[in-house]
Design a protein around this motif. Structure first.
Motif, mmCIF file in Angstrom:
data_model
loop_
_atom_site.group_PDB
_atom_site.id
_atom_site.type_symbol
_atom_site.label_atom_id
_atom_site.label_comp_id
_atom_site.label_asym_id
_atom_site.label_seq_id
_atom_site.Cartn_x
_atom_site.Cartn_y
_atom_site.Cartn_z
ATOM 1 N N ASP A 98 0.857 -1.177 0.000
ATOM 2 C CA ASP A 98 0.000 0.000 0.000
ATOM 3 C C ASP A 98 0.893 1.227 0.000
ATOM 4 O O ASP A 98 1.905 1.269 0.708
ATOM 5 C CB ASP A 98 -0.904 0.020 1.231
ATOM 6 N N MET A 99 0.507 2.220 -0.802
ATOM 7 C CA MET A 99 1.326 3.431 -0.949
ATOM 8 C C MET A 99 0.464 4.672 -0.699
ATOM 9 O O MET A 99 -0.660 4.750 -1.186
ATOM 10 C CB MET A 99 1.940 3.472 -2.355
ATOM 11 N N GLN A 100 1.024 5.605 0.038
ATOM 12 C CA GLN A 100 0.305 6.829 0.375
ATOM 13 C C GLN A 100 0.617 7.931 -0.641
ATOM 14 O O GLN A 100 1.745 8.046 -1.121
ATOM 15 C CB GLN A 100 0.689 7.299 1.778
ATOM 16 N N PRO A 101 -0.383 8.768 -0.936
ATOM 17 C CA PRO A 101 -0.195 9.844 -1.919
ATOM 18 C C PRO A 101 0.876 10.849 -1.485
ATOM 19 O O PRO A 101 1.115 11.044 -0.295
ATOM 20 C CB PRO A 101 -1.557 10.537 -1.968
ATOM 21 N N ARG A 102 1.482 11.469 -2.488
ATOM 22 C CA ARG A 102 2.414 12.588 -2.326
ATOM 23 C C ARG A 102 3.586 12.269 -1.391
ATOM 24 O O ARG A 102 4.017 13.118 -0.622
ATOM 25 C CB ARG A 102 1.661 13.833 -1.867
ATOM 26 N N THR A 103 4.098 11.057 -1.473
ATOM 27 C CA THR A 103 5.264 10.684 -0.671
ATOM 28 C C THR A 103 6.380 10.199 -1.589
ATOM 29 O O THR A 103 6.129 9.817 -2.724
ATOM 30 C CB THR A 103 4.927 9.565 0.339
ATOM 31 N N THR A 104 7.582 10.204 -1.080
ATOM 32 C CA THR A 104 8.721 9.697 -1.851
ATOM 33 C C THR A 104 9.297 8.425 -1.225
ATOM 34 O O THR A 104 10.412 8.039 -1.539
ATOM 35 C CB THR A 104 9.811 10.770 -1.997
ATOM 36 N N ASN A 105 8.529 7.778 -0.364
ATOM 37 C CA ASN A 105 8.966 6.496 0.196
ATOM 38 C C ASN A 105 9.061 5.481 -0.936
ATOM 39 O O ASN A 105 8.183 5.408 -1.784
ATOM 40 C CB ASN A 105 7.968 5.997 1.234
ATOM 41 N N SER A 106 10.108 4.684 -0.909
ATOM 42 C CA SER A 106 10.314 3.682 -1.933
ATOM 43 C C SER A 106 9.602 2.387 -1.545
ATOM 44 O O SER A 106 9.702 1.921 -0.410
ATOM 45 C CB SER A 106 11.811 3.438 -2.107
ATOM 46 N N HIS A 107 8.855 1.809 -2.506
ATOM 47 C CA HIS A 107 8.128 0.560 -2.316
ATOM 48 C C HIS A 107 8.619 -0.404 -3.394
ATOM 49 O O HIS A 107 8.463 -0.135 -4.582
ATOM 50 C CB HIS A 107 6.626 0.783 -2.466
ATOM 51 N N CYS A 108 9.198 -1.532 -2.963
ATOM 52 C CA CYS A 108 9.905 -2.404 -3.914
ATOM 53 C C CYS A 108 9.357 -3.821 -3.951
ATOM 54 O O CYS A 108 8.760 -4.304 -2.989
ATOM 55 C CB CYS A 108 11.386 -2.463 -3.540
ATOM 56 N N SER A 109 9.641 -4.470 -5.072
ATOM 57 C CA SER A 109 9.332 -5.896 -5.196
ATOM 58 C C SER A 109 10.296 -6.671 -4.303
ATOM 59 O O SER A 109 11.402 -6.217 -4.020
ATOM 60 C CB SER A 109 9.464 -6.342 -6.652
ATOM 61 N N THR A 110 9.847 -7.851 -3.879
ATOM 62 C CA THR A 110 10.712 -8.693 -3.036
ATOM 63 C C THR A 110 11.611 -9.603 -3.863
ATOM 64 O O THR A 110 12.495 -10.261 -3.313
ATOM 65 C CB THR A 110 9.871 -9.547 -2.062
ATOM 66 N N LYS A 111 11.359 -9.641 -5.179
ATOM 67 C CA LYS A 111 12.237 -10.364 -6.100
ATOM 68 C C LYS A 111 12.088 -9.723 -7.481
ATOM 69 O O LYS A 111 11.168 -8.930 -7.698
ATOM 70 C CB LYS A 111 11.957 -11.862 -6.112
ATOM 71 N N PRO A 112 12.958 -10.037 -8.408
ATOM 72 C CA PRO A 112 12.875 -9.416 -9.740
ATOM 73 C C PRO A 112 11.554 -9.741 -10.443
ATOM 74 O O PRO A 112 11.101 -10.892 -10.443
ATOM 75 C CB PRO A 112 14.062 -10.023 -10.492
ATOM 76 N N VAL A 113 10.924 -8.710 -11.013
ATOM 77 C CA VAL A 113 9.677 -8.857 -11.766
ATOM 78 C C VAL A 113 9.712 -7.943 -12.985
ATOM 79 O O VAL A 113 10.474 -6.973 -13.023
ATOM 80 C CB VAL A 113 8.427 -8.525 -10.911
ATOM 81 N N ARG A 114 8.866 -8.247 -13.965
ATOM 82 C CA ARG A 114 8.715 -7.395 -15.155
ATOM 83 C C ARG A 114 7.431 -6.582 -15.118
ATOM 84 O O ARG A 114 7.259 -5.668 -15.916
ATOM 85 C CB ARG A 114 8.686 -8.248 -16.430
ATOM 86 N N TYR A 115 6.506 -6.947 -14.237
ATOM 87 C CA TYR A 115 5.184 -6.328 -14.238
ATOM 88 C C TYR A 115 4.830 -5.768 -12.871
ATOM 89 O O TYR A 115 5.100 -6.404 -11.844
ATOM 90 C CB TYR A 115 4.121 -7.361 -14.627
ATOM 91 N N VAL A 116 4.188 -4.597 -12.894
ATOM 92 C CA VAL A 116 3.652 -4.000 -11.672
ATOM 93 C C VAL A 116 2.260 -3.473 -12.001
ATOM 94 O O VAL A 116 2.076 -2.739 -12.976
ATOM 95 C CB VAL A 116 4.544 -2.855 -11.135
ATOM 96 N N LEU A 117 1.292 -3.866 -11.193
ATOM 97 C CA LEU A 117 -0.087 -3.423 -11.355
ATOM 98 C C LEU A 117 -0.415 -2.468 -10.219
ATOM 99 O O LEU A 117 -0.205 -2.800 -9.050
ATOM 100 C CB LEU A 117 -1.033 -4.624 -11.296
ATOM 101 N N GLU A 118 -0.919 -1.296 -10.558
ATOM 102 C CA GLU A 118 -1.368 -0.349 -9.546
ATOM 103 C C GLU A 118 -2.873 -0.159 -9.657
ATOM 104 O O GLU A 118 -3.395 0.047 -10.753
ATOM 105 C CB GLU A 118 -0.672 1.004 -9.711
ATOM 106 N N VAL A 119 -3.532 -0.261 -8.504
ATOM 107 C CA VAL A 119 -4.977 -0.078 -8.417
ATOM 108 C C VAL A 119 -5.275 0.767 -7.186
ATOM 109 O O VAL A 119 -4.396 1.002 -6.343
ATOM 110 C CB VAL A 119 -5.721 -1.432 -8.327
#
Length: 143
Positions: A98-119
């Protein structure tokens, strides 16, 4: 929307313009459909869902990268709380954040991936979509 961390500003970032004319596809999360815009170029991924003030519950953005690697997103200039699902090549959800608006906190995958879905934040949890679940449709093919 969240964006891939980039050292070079993109023109639409500076202008504060939301991108809305990207290619679209439909993904399946179990019995639920998600209408997504597809961000597949560096410029499209850098802008993502930034500057948007609305996002319907069954909509999102699918980020497609050239190769699997650790993907990190942040929410600078993003107005809507989002959840990111980091997805393996076969459509399996690796992890979600989960990511909060207007922040610069980094949110990362736990392993290498090619796809990221944001909803919209909470949509995945409400529909039972988390690590180990499979997304189909679009680049992930059918069940």
């Amino acid at each position: 929307m969240a964006l891939c961390i980039s050292l070079f500003p993109h023109p639409s970032q500076a202008e504060g313009v939301a991108q809305r004319d990207l290619p679209r596809t439909t993904l399946n999360a179990g019995m639920y459909l998600i209408q997504v815009q597809v961000a597949s170029t560096a410029e499209q991924r850098a802008t993502g869902l930034m500057y948007r003030t609305d996002l319907r519950d069954n909509e999102g953005m699918l980020f497609i990268f050239e190769k699997a690697q650790m993907q990190c997103f942040w929410m600078k200039n993003t107005q809507i709380p989002l959840t990111a699902a980091f997805i393996a090549d076969d459509g399996t959800v690796v992890n979600t954040v989960d990511m909060q608006p207007r922040t610069t906190n980094s949110h990362c995958s736990t392993k290498p991936v090619r796809y990221v879905l944001e909803v919209r934040q909470g949509w995945l949890a409400q529909h039972g979509v988390g690590p180990g679940k499979r997304i189909t449709g679009g680049p992930f093919g059918k069940n």
